[in-house]
Design a protein around this motif. Structure first.
Motif, short mmCIF file in Angstrom:
data_model
loop_
_atom_site.label_atom_id
_atom_site.label_comp_id
_atom_site.label_asym_id
_atom_site.label_seq_id
_atom_site.Cartn_x
_atom_site.Cartn_y
_atom_site.Cartn_z
N HIS A 24 -3.55 9.63 -1.97
CA HIS A 24 -3.65 8.49 -1.08
C HIS A 24 -3.21 7.24 -1.84
O HIS A 24 -3.85 6.84 -2.80
CB HIS A 24 -5.11 8.35 -0.60
CG HIS A 24 -5.31 7.18 0.29
ND1 HIS A 24 -6.54 6.56 0.47
CD2 HIS A 24 -4.46 6.50 1.09
CE1 HIS A 24 -6.41 5.55 1.31
NE2 HIS A 24 -5.17 5.50 1.71
N LEU A 25 -2.10 6.65 -1.41
CA LEU A 25 -1.61 5.41 -2.03
C LEU A 25 -1.83 4.26 -1.06
O LEU A 25 -1.60 4.41 0.15
CB LEU A 25 -0.11 5.50 -2.32
CG LEU A 25 0.41 6.74 -3.05
CD1 LEU A 25 1.93 6.62 -3.24
CD2 LEU A 25 -0.28 6.90 -4.40
N GLY A 119 2.96 8.19 -11.30
CA GLY A 119 3.24 7.18 -12.32
C GLY A 119 3.60 7.81 -13.65
O GLY A 119 3.19 7.33 -14.70
N GLY A 120 4.30 8.92 -13.63
CA GLY A 120 4.76 9.55 -14.87
C GLY A 120 3.81 10.58 -15.45
O GLY A 120 4.16 11.30 -16.37
N ALA A 132 -0.41 0.87 -5.35
CA ALA A 132 1.04 1.05 -5.33
C ALA A 132 1.43 1.93 -6.51
O ALA A 132 0.97 1.71 -7.63
CB ALA A 132 1.73 -0.31 -5.45
N ALA A 133 2.25 2.93 -6.27
CA ALA A 133 2.59 3.87 -7.35
C ALA A 133 3.80 4.70 -6.94
O ALA A 133 4.20 4.73 -5.77
CB ALA A 133 1.41 4.81 -7.62
N THR A 134 4.36 5.37 -7.94
CA THR A 134 5.47 6.30 -7.69
C THR A 134 4.96 7.72 -7.89
O THR A 134 4.33 8.02 -8.90
CB THR A 134 6.62 6.05 -8.67
OG1 THR A 134 7.00 4.68 -8.54
CG2 THR A 134 7.81 6.94 -8.37
N VAL A 135 5.25 8.57 -6.93
CA VAL A 135 4.89 9.98 -7.05
C VAL A 135 6.20 10.76 -7.15
O VAL A 135 7.11 10.56 -6.33
CB VAL A 135 4.09 10.46 -5.82
CG1 VAL A 135 3.66 11.91 -6.01
CG2 VAL A 135 2.89 9.57 -5.58
N ARG A 136 6.27 11.61 -8.17
CA ARG A 136 7.50 12.41 -8.34
C ARG A 136 7.16 13.88 -8.15
O ARG A 136 6.26 14.41 -8.80
CB ARG A 136 8.09 12.20 -9.74
CG ARG A 136 8.64 10.81 -9.91
CD ARG A 136 9.52 10.67 -11.15
NE ARG A 136 10.05 9.32 -11.18
CZ ARG A 136 9.39 8.26 -11.64
NH1 ARG A 136 8.17 8.40 -12.13
NH2 ARG A 136 9.93 7.05 -11.60
N PHE A 137 7.91 14.50 -7.27
CA PHE A 137 7.73 15.93 -7.00
C PHE A 137 8.95 16.68 -7.53
O PHE A 137 10.08 16.20 -7.42
CB PHE A 137 7.67 16.20 -5.50
CG PHE A 137 6.54 15.51 -4.78
CD1 PHE A 137 5.31 16.13 -4.64
CD2 PHE A 137 6.71 14.24 -4.24
CE1 PHE A 137 4.26 15.51 -3.97
CE2 PHE A 137 5.67 13.61 -3.57
CZ PHE A 137 4.44 14.25 -3.44
#
Ligand code: DGJ
Length: 746
Positions: A24-25, A119-120, A132-137
Motif C-alpha cells: 500500500h503506497l 525502493g531498491g 511515495a515509493a518505487t516498486v520494482r517487479f
C-alpha cells in the motif's frame, strides 16, 4: 521441451501458494494498492482516494475485493486484471503484451512474479505500507522465454507512473507487437474525456460515455500529434474542474503511441497506454531488450486536481525552468521568410524598449531556405541573406540586453537541399525508389542512421559553438508517413523518436543552460517525455486569443503555465482572420510563458504603450503564476470563462474573466474564486489594462471597489456565495487581483 528453455526447477504453470505480497503506497491523498497473489503477475487492487492506514486485514480486504466474484459460465477462479492484462489470468479484453516467435508460438504470456523490491530493497513480507515509493517487479514467463522489469512509482505529488523493460531470454527472436500498461477504474466512472484537434486548433475536448468496447486513440503520425488524446480521463458523469472523481492516463511518448479505455462485458474498466509499434518494428534478438515509455496516471476530485498532480510533478524536477520565464519575441508572424538585417535589428530595438528579454529568429536563416520549398536540413547560415553571418544580429540583440534564440527543424529535409541530394538514403522511405508523399515539401531525415545523426548534430553544434545562443525553437512540421530505414525497408519510428531525444540531450550537455522549445506545426509535440528533454512547448500556430482561450485551458490539463508558449500577436489573427482588441489578446496570453509574435513596426504608439503594460504585469505576476495552483472555475455552459492562479499559501491570486461567446441569458452566473482561503479576508481589485472592454456594465460591488481602490471581502463570500458578474461583450475580458489582508486578531 520448447526452444525457450524452461529451467528444471522453474514454477512455470502453477501459481505459488503463499507467495502473496500486498503493498500500500500513499502520497498526497492518493493510494495505490498492489497485489501479487500466489506469485501471479501484479495487479492494482486500488488506485484512488487514500483510505488511510489499512493494516493487514484492511489490505487483504482491498485486494480480495478487487477480483471478480466467480459467476457461472466463466473461468473457475476469480479473474485478476494485471497491470499487464493477460488471458492466462482470465482477462478476455485487449492483452497487455502481444508478440510471437517466428514459428507463431509464444503469443500468450503467463507472466509470474519472480521478485519485488521496494525502493531498491527486495521484499518478502506479505503486507507492506509505505509513502511515495518505487516498486520494482521482475516478471518472467520461462516457457515463452520472456522477462520483464516493471517499475511502479508513486511520486510525492500523488502521480502514479509505470514503465517496463522486456527482455527476450530465449534463443529465437521475438517480435513484439504491443506492450500496454493499464490501471483499473471503478465501474461508475461512466464518462470519458479526452482530446482531439487539428493544426491550429489543438487539444479540443471530447466527451463520451464509457461503454462496453474499446475507446482506442491510436497515433501513427510519428509525433505526438495535434489530435493526441493528451490526457484520457474516466470520471463521474458531469465531471468538472472542481468536482467529480477522475482517473486519467497520459502516455509519455513523442512517437507512435496509444491511449485506451476499455470495458468488458463483466463491467471491468481499465485505462491504458503504451507505444504503438509498427509491424516488425520491434524485433528482439536473443538477449535484446525493449524499454517502453512511462504511462502516467493521475487521480483527483475534479480536473483541476488531476492537472495539479502533473504540474506538481513537473515543477519538482531538478531541471524544471525557473519562474523568471523571459518575455520572448518570436519573429515568425512579423517577417516570415523575409530576413533582412536592418529590419530585424529594428524589430529587436522595438522589442527591447518594451521589456522583451528573448529574441528568437525563426525559419529561413540557413541554406537556400527562402521559402518552404528548399534548403531545409542545410544548417549553415545563408550567405545570400546573412552575408556577414548571424553575428551582427546576435550582437545587436545581446547588446540590447536580450537573449538570442534560433529556429531549427533537425529531423526534416526538403528534397531540394544539399543534404538530401548528397544522401538520399538518409530520407525515411520504404526504399530509395519509393519516397513517401511530401508534406510541406519536406521529407523526414532518418536520425537512426548514425551518419545522418552525426551530420545534423555536427552542423547544429557548429552554429551553437560559433554564436551565443541560449534557446532553440525545435520544430517538426510533418507527420511520419511510411517512415522506414530505406536500406532495410523496416519501420523506424521508434528509433527515430529516441534519436531525436538523444540529439536534444547531446546539444544540451554540450551547451549547459541551453533551453529548447518543442514546436511541431504549432502544438503537435506536447507530451511529458519531450518535456524531459525540452523546456517549453509551443501551444499552437493559432494565436487568435479566442481559440487560445480553449487551447491554453486544455493544454494546461497536463502542462503548467510556465511551459506553455503564449504570445500576443497582431490585431488580425494570421490563422483565423478574426480581429481582437489588444486588451483581449493580452489577457488571453498572460497566463502562460508570455511572448510577442507581431511586427512591432506596424503597431501604433498606443498599442506599444499598452503592450508595455501587459509585459510589466506579466513580469510582476510571473512568480505567482509559475508557482501557484491553477484554478479553472465550473460555470456550467456560461460563455463567461473564469480561471486563475492561487499562491501556494493562498496569500495572493490572479483571476481572469473571459467572454468566449454570447449567452442567451442577459445575466450571468455569479463570480466565485475557488482556491482562496474561506477563513481569510481578501482585498479584491478588478484590473483593466488598455482599451475598456465593450459592453462592460458594472455591478455595485465593482463600483465600490473602483471608488475605494479595492474591496475587502471575507474569503467565504469569494469562494462560496460569489459576486454578481459584470455584463461584458464577447471576446472581452477583465482581471481580478486578490491579496490576503492581515488577520486583525493576529
Ligand atoms: C511551424 C511553427 O509552428 C511556426 O511557429 C514557425 O516556426 C514555422 N513552422 C516555420 O516554418
Amino acid at each position: 521441451m520448447s526452444a525457450h528453455e524452461i529451467p528444471a526447477d522453474h514454477p512455470v504453470l502453477a501459481p505459488r501458494p503463499g507467495a502473496t505480497h500486498r503493498l500500500h503506497l500513499t502520497a498526497s491523498g492518493v493510494s495505490v494498492v498492489l497485489d501479487v497473489t500466489d506469485g501471479r503477475a501484479p495487479t492494482i487492487a486500488h488506485w484512488g482516494a487514500a483510505p488511510g492506514e489499512l493494516g493487514e486485514a484492511g489490505l487483504d480486504a482491498v485486494c480480495e475485493s478487487a477480483v471478480d466474484v466467480v459467476p457461472q459460465n466463466a473461468v473457475d477462479v476469480p479473474v485478476r486484471i494485471g497491470i499487464i492484462p493477460q488471458q492466462s489470468d482470465g482477462w478476455i479484453g485487449r492483452p497487455g503484451l502481444s508478440g510471437s516467435r517466428p514459428d507463431g508460438s509464444g503469443w500468450n504470456p503467463r507472466l509470474i512474479t519472480e521478485s519485488i523490491a521496494l525502493g531498491g530493497t527486495p521484499i518478502t513480507a506479505a503486507h507492506i505500507e509505505s509513502g511515495a515509493a518505487t516498486v520494482r517487479f521482475v516478471l518472467t514467463d520461462a516457457l515463452l522465454g520472456l522477462a520483464l522489469r516493471l517499475e511502479v512509482e508513486l511520486l510525492p505529488s500523488g502521480l502514479l507512473r509505470m514503465r517496463t523493460t522486456l527482455t527476450n531470454t530465449a534463443k529465437t527472436p521475438y517480435s513484439l507487437a504491443e506492450l500496454t500498461l493499464t490501471v483499473p477504474v471503478p465501474a461508475d466512472a461512466e464518462e470519458l474525456l479526452d482530446f482531439a484537434g487539428r493544426w491550429a486548433k489543438e487539444r479540443t475536448p471530447q466527451r463520451s460515455a464509457f461503454t462496453v468496447g474499446t475507446h482506442l486513440r491510436e497515433n501513427r503520425r510519428g509525433r505526438t500529434g495535434p489530435d493526441s488524446a493528451h490526457v484520457l480521463h474516466a470520471g463521474r458523469p458531469g465531471l468538472g474542474f472542481r468536482h467529480g472523481e477522475a482517473w486519467a492516463v497520459h502516455t509519455a511518448f513523442s512517437g507512435n503511441h496509444r491511449h485506451l479505455a476499455e470495458q468488458i462485458n463483466t463491467g471491468r474498466r481499465i485505462l491504458g497506454g503504451g507505444e504503438l509499434l509498427l509491424p516488425g518494428e520491434l524485433h528482439l534478438a536473443p538477449g535484446a531488450e525493449y524499454a517502453g515509455p512511462w504511462l502516467y496516471a493521475s487521480y483527483g476530485e475534479g480536473l483541476d486536481a488531476v492537472a495539479s498532480r502533473f504540474h506538481r510533478h513537473l515543477r519538482s524536477r531538478p531541471q524544471h525552468v525557473d519562474t523568471r520565464r523571459p518575455v520572448t519575441l518570436n519573429v515568425w508572424e512579423a517577417v516570415y521568410f523575409d530576413h533582412d538585417l536592418d529590419r530585424l535589428k529594428d524589430l529587436a530595438e522595438r522589442a527591447a524598449a518594451l521589456g522583451v528579454e528573448r529574441f528568437v529568429l525563426d525559419d529561413g536563416w540557413f541554406g537556400s531556405r527562402r521559402d518552404d520549398t528548399s534548403g531545409l536540413g542545410d544548417w549553415v547560415v545563408s550567405d545570400d541573406v546573412w552575408p556577414d553571418g548571424l553575428g551582427p544580429l546576435i550582437d545587436h540583440v545581446r547588446g540590447l540586453g536580450m537573449e538570442f534564440g534560433l529556429w531549427f527543424e533537425p529531423e526534416m529535409v526538403n528534397e531540394d537541399s544539399d543534404v538530401a541530394r548528397a544522401h538520399p538514403e538518409w530520407i525515411m522511405a520504404s526504399s530509395p525508389e519509393r519516397m513517401p508523399l511530401e508534406s510541406r515539401h519536406q521529407q523526414v531525415l532518418n536520425l537512426s542512421v548514425p551518419a545522418a545523426f552525426a551530420h545534423v548534430r555536427d552542423q547544429m553544434m557548429a552554429i551553437l559553438d560559433r554564436y551565443e545562443i541560449g534557446y532553440l525553437k525545435w520544430d517538426h512540421n510533418r507527420d511520419l508517413l511510411e517512415a522506414s530505414t530505406s536500406q532495410t525497408g523496416r519501420a523506424a519510428v521508434h528509433e527515430q523518436t529516441l534519436a531525436a531525444y538523444a540529439l536534444m540531450d547531446e546539444l544540451k550537455a554540450a551547451h549547459p543552460g541551453l533551453e529548447i522549445e518543442s514546436c511541431s506545426s504549432g502544438g503537435a509535440r506536447v507530451d511529458l517525455e519531450v518535456l524531459e528533454h525540452t523546456d517549453r512547448v509551443w501551444v499552437s500556430d493559432c494565436i487568435d486569443p479566442l481559440d487560445r482561450q480553449q487551447m491554453n485551458r486544455w493544454t494546461s490539463q497536463l502542462i503548467p503555465l510556465e511551459l506553455m508558449g503564449s504570445h500576443i500577436a497582431s490585431g488580425r489573427s494570421h490563422t483565423t482572420g478574426r480581429l481582437h482588441t489588444l486588451a483581449f489578446r493580452g489577457l488571453s496570453a498572460l497566463f502562460g510563458h508570455l511572448g510577442i509574435e507581431w511586427d512591432l513596426a506596424r503597431a501604433t504608439a498606443a498599442e506599444l504603450e499598452e503592450l508595455r503594460e501587459w509585459i510589466a504585469l506579466y513580469k510582476e505576476r510571473r512568480e505567482l503564476m509559475f508557482t501557484g495552483e491553477l484554478v479553472r472555475v465550473d460555470r456550467g455552459s456560461s460563455p463567461l470563462w473564469m480561471y486563475g492562479v492561487v499562491a501556494p499559501d493562498q496569500a495572493e491570486a490572479l483571476f481572469a474573466l473571459a467572454a468566449v461567446g454570447r449567452s442567451s441569458e442577459s445575466q450571468h452566473e455569479r463570480l466565485r474564486f475557488p482556491g482562496l482561503d474561506p477563513r481569510a479576508r481578501y482585498l479584491l481589485r478588478p484590473l483593466l489594462i488598455g482599451e475598456r472592454p465593450t459592453g462592460l456594465a458594472l455591478p455595485p460591488w465593482w463600483q465600490r471597489a473602483a471608488a475605494e481602490g479595492g474591496l475587502a471581502l471575507p474569503g467565504a463570500v469569494l469562494t462560496t456565495s460569489g459576486l454578481a458578474a459584470p455584463l461584458i461583450d464577447p471576446e472581452q475580458g477583465v482581471l481580478f487581483s486578490l491579496t490576503r489582508l492581515p488577520d486583525p486578531a493576529a
